[in-house]
Scaffold this motif. Structure first.
Motif, short mmCIF file in Angstrom:
data_model
loop_
_atom_site.label_atom_id
_atom_site.label_comp_id
_atom_site.label_asym_id
_atom_site.label_seq_id
_atom_site.Cartn_x
_atom_site.Cartn_y
_atom_site.Cartn_z
N PRO A 165 57.06 21.98 27.15
CA PRO A 165 57.52 21.86 28.12
C PRO A 165 58.85 21.89 27.81
O PRO A 165 59.71 22.13 29.25
CB PRO A 165 56.87 20.08 28.39
CG PRO A 165 56.36 20.25 27.37
CD PRO A 165 56.13 21.47 26.10
N ARG A 166 59.80 21.60 26.91
CA ARG A 166 60.74 21.80 26.34
C ARG A 166 61.12 23.52 25.94
O ARG A 166 61.38 23.53 25.36
CB ARG A 166 61.08 20.44 25.39
CG ARG A 166 62.85 20.96 25.15
CD ARG A 166 63.09 19.57 23.86
NE ARG A 166 62.70 18.50 25.05
CZ ARG A 166 63.28 16.65 24.27
NH1 ARG A 166 63.76 17.39 22.75
NH2 ARG A 166 62.62 15.48 25.37
N LEU A 167 61.87 24.16 27.19
CA LEU A 167 61.89 25.59 26.93
C LEU A 167 62.86 25.95 27.23
O LEU A 167 64.02 25.43 28.22
CB LEU A 167 60.96 25.58 28.50
CG LEU A 167 60.67 27.78 27.55
CD1 LEU A 167 59.82 28.17 26.47
CD2 LEU A 167 60.20 27.92 28.96
N GLU A 168 63.95 26.50 26.94
CA GLU A 168 64.80 27.79 27.42
C GLU A 168 64.33 29.09 27.13
O GLU A 168 64.30 30.07 26.60
CB GLU A 168 66.56 27.24 26.48
CG GLU A 168 66.44 25.83 26.49
CD GLU A 168 67.63 25.37 25.50
OE1 GLU A 168 68.33 26.46 24.84
OE2 GLU A 168 67.71 24.16 24.90
N VAL A 169 65.81 29.37 28.15
CA VAL A 169 66.13 30.71 28.06
C VAL A 169 67.21 31.32 27.65
O VAL A 169 68.55 30.70 28.06
CB VAL A 169 65.82 31.74 29.57
CG1 VAL A 169 65.48 33.24 29.69
CG2 VAL A 169 64.37 31.93 30.15
N VAL A 170 66.79 32.83 26.46
CA VAL A 170 68.61 33.22 25.72
C VAL A 170 67.81 34.36 25.61
O VAL A 170 67.48 35.47 25.88
CB VAL A 170 68.26 32.45 24.60
CG1 VAL A 170 67.86 30.43 24.51
CG2 VAL A 170 66.89 32.92 23.67
N ASP A 171 69.53 34.87 25.25
CA ASP A 171 70.05 36.28 25.83
C ASP A 171 69.01 37.26 24.24
O ASP A 171 68.72 37.75 24.18
CB ASP A 171 70.84 36.34 25.48
CG ASP A 171 72.02 35.98 26.71
OD1 ASP A 171 71.30 35.97 27.88
OD2 ASP A 171 73.08 35.63 27.13
N ASP A 172 69.60 35.86 22.93
CA ASP A 172 68.75 36.27 21.80
C ASP A 172 68.08 35.43 21.17
O ASP A 172 68.96 34.35 20.73
CB ASP A 172 70.35 37.53 20.96
CG ASP A 172 69.87 37.59 19.83
OD1 ASP A 172 68.43 37.97 19.45
OD2 ASP A 172 70.02 38.24 18.86
N LEU A 173 67.00 35.79 20.30
CA LEU A 173 66.38 34.89 20.27
C LEU A 173 66.97 34.61 18.61
O LEU A 173 66.28 33.20 18.10
CB LEU A 173 64.48 34.99 20.08
CG LEU A 173 63.72 34.79 21.58
CD1 LEU A 173 62.49 35.41 20.75
CD2 LEU A 173 63.56 33.59 22.07
N ALA A 174 67.08 35.77 17.65
CA ALA A 174 67.64 35.77 16.45
C ALA A 174 68.61 34.97 15.77
O ALA A 174 68.90 34.57 15.56
CB ALA A 174 67.25 37.24 16.12
#
Length: 270
Positions: free
Chosen positions: A134-143
């Motif tokens: 449930p604590r989730l973020e969409v990001v450009d680069d996981l690394a």
């Protein structure tokens, strides 16, 4: 309770029903266990915050084994954690991107202590991930994310054991992949599993294997069952779990965990 002082219990497919909900009266069962000084510990591949959402009234005191053993909490205090090396994070993200480029439909969730992270959106994928993170973020680069990472979780629309696990089964010595659900594979630091998390909790509480009960249904529960003298496979469990556990419990859809616990409680009261 026949000397039992600790119960470690998987959630999905084990304690939770098909709607991912606790049995309606499970709070009463927990109160009965607490009255007999038996510690209950959920042990799941889920994010810590997802587990707490199921037991909000116990957040300050309940031990939790989260992220398939990579994080062990004692109430709101971290008891132990095992994080991925930054070099391993970069390698895993590169492997995942390579599979996507080959046309494999697989989503990746980088699971950190602060949050979980994904690179792709899409309602269906986000909805599936949010069930467990449930604590989730969409990001450009996981690394490139700055967090302490506990594992990489991979999700496929079909069979994880068939479609994705073989791609991660032979990683280097610092990593270990495990099938954690019908659609999920988790990759963690080598040696990390629910059994190790249970060992760490037992040591902290001064509780022996012989005083421990555990319930599980999938292959990511195997090591946890090994650390409990009273180990139960659900009737609907993976065949490897049925072969490993000492006892059987009815299906999760039949409130199997609760029925076993109530039987023990009734015996203790007799």
């Amino acid at each position: 309770m026949n000397g039992i002082r600790l119960i470690a219990c998987d959630l999905d497919g084990t304690l939770l029903d098909e709607q991912k909900q606790l049995p309606a009266d499970f709070a009463h069962t927990l109160a009965q266990l607490a009255a007999r000084e038996v510690v209950f510990c959920p042990a799941s591949g889920r994010q810590y915050h997802s587990i707490l959402a199921l037991f909000p009234e116990l957040a300050a005191t309940m031990p939790v084994i989260a992220e398939n053993g990579a994080l062990v909490m004692m109430g709101e205090r971290e008891l132990a954690s095992s994080c991925l090396a930054r070099a391993d994070v970069s390698e895993l993200v590169a492997i995942w991107r390579g599979l996507v480029q080959q046309g494999l439909d697989v989503g990746a969730v980088m699971c950190g202590k602060r949050s979980a992270y994904v690179e792709r959106g899409g309602t269906g994928f986000i909805d599936e991930v949010a069930k467990y993170y449930p604590r989730l973020e969409v990001v450009d680069d996981l690394a490139a994310v700055a967090d302490d990472f506990l594992k990489l979780a991979l999700c496929v629309p079909g069979s994880a054991e068939r479609d994705i696990y073989p791609h991660f089964a032979a990683l280097g010595p610092s990593l270990k992949a495990v099938v954690s659900g019908e659609r999920w594979v988790d990759v963690m630091a080598a040696g990390v599993n629910k059994g190790r998390g249970l060992q760490q909790l037992q040591a902290a509480l001064g509780i022996a294997r012989e005083q421990t009960m555990a319930f599980g249904d999938f292959v990511n529960d195997l090591e946890m069952l090994d650390e409990a003298a009273h180990s139960y496979a659900m009737k609907n469990a993976h065949p490897a779990v049925v072969a490993r556990a000492r006892f059987r419990a009815p299906c999760n859809t039949e409130r199997g965990v609760q029925r076993v616990i109530h039987s023990l409680l009734a015996g203790a009261a007799a």
